[in-house]
Design an enzyme around this catalytic site. Structure first.
Site, PDB file in Angstrom:
ATOM      1  CD  GLU A  47      -1.974  -2.148   1.811  1.00 30.00           C
ATOM      2  OE1 GLU A  47      -2.826  -3.042   1.649  1.00 30.00           O
ATOM      3  OE2 GLU A  47      -0.959  -2.301   2.513  1.00 30.00           O
ATOM      4  CB  THR A  48       1.456   4.034  -1.987  1.00 33.69           C
ATOM      5  OG1 THR A  48       2.536   3.156  -2.315  1.00 33.69           O
ATOM      6  CG2 THR A  48       1.958   5.471  -1.974  1.00 33.69           C
TER       7      THR A  48
END
Length: 278
Positions: free
Chosen positions: A47-48
């Site tokens: 995830e970002t």
């Protein structure tokens, strides 16, 4: 071109490189979906996240959470990691708790010393799985159906279904066959035996993601597992879960029920702090 704050942090571990990494970009108010998705694809982390001003007046900040291929309404380690970065950049909550706005709504986060904890969001789906699903889960995990002590839907956004096994050794030896349930995110949990495994942790967890791969340490899954296990009397109101062992990580998730709220806590370590040029 402009430079924006960029951090890469390690969540659910006080020791860098032993938890779950997350990239966080602040000042993303004017980013469109395509730009955020492209950046998340480039970082290639699970995830970002992208921080911006809240749209809800009750919130302290807004976060958008992207995998390399899609946006998530909520995820646990991005919640704690994003809050850690927001505070590190000088964020000041309006009240005693930090209120995060995300696709799933408002999420409460509290500070307990150096550790952060988020309030587990409500389950979107719960209850026992069907007999057909139980058989598929057994095939996906390469085990006999009778080895499954219990199986439940525990979906709080990512679509989790959970399996309870009898021992940590069974869990650590699993070989996941993603072809059986290719789009289903699957969590597996088993108790530690104090005599054999030690007493500092009470449960071991593994998270097999839809479309393949294993997640090192998973806040959303641990939140939903806690709601199930504590609610069913299978876990105490306070416990520690380990995750990431087979991946060479040493994640620790601190679970505590306070009244009607289950808090999911963990340490966050900053590994990279700088800027990203866009």
């Amino acid at each position: 071109m402009r430079a924006l704050p960029f951090h890469q942090v390690d969540v659910f571990s006080a020791t860098p490189f032993k938890g779950n990494p997350l990239a966080v970009i602040a000042g993303a108010d004017d980013f469109d979906d395509a730009k955020m998705q492209a950046i998340a694809n480039w970082t290639n982390l699970s995830e970002t996240t992208f921080l911006s001003r809240p749209q809800d007046a009750a919130a302290d900040y807004r976060v958008r959470i992207f995998t390399p291929t899609r946006e998530l309404p909520f995820a646990g380690h991005p919640t704690l990691g994003s809050c850690h970065v927001w505070l590190a950049l000088g964020g000041q909550p309006k009240g005693r708790e930090v209120i995060q706005e995300c696709g799933a709504g408002l999420v409460r986060i509290k500070r307990d010393g150096a550790r952060l904890a988020f309030a587990a969001p409500p389950l979107r789906r719960s209850g026992e799985v069907s007999a057909e699903m139980k058989a598929q889960l057994a095939r996906a995990l390469g085990i006999a159906e009778q080895d499954i002590r219990a199986a439940q839907w525990v979906d709080n956004g990512p679509g989790w279904v959970a399996v309870l096994l009898g021992s940590r050794s069974e869990l650590l030896s699993l070989k996941h066959d993603v072809s059986v349930l290719p789009d289903q995110s699957l969590g597996v949990v088993a108790p530690w035996d104090p005599a054999r495994d030690g007493g500092e942790v009470q449960f071991e967890v593994r998270a097999f993601m839809g479309r393949g791969g294993e997640d090192p340490v998973t806040g959303s899954l641990n939140a939903s597992l806690a709601q199930w296990l504590i609610g069913a009397g299978r876990a105490p109101v306070r416990y520690v879960a380990a995750q990431g062992t087979v991946l060479g990580r040493a994640g620790r998730v601190h679970v505590a029920q306070d009244g009607e709220t289950i808090w999911i806590g963990g340490d966050v370590a900053t590994c990279i702090a700088g800027t990203i040029t866009l």
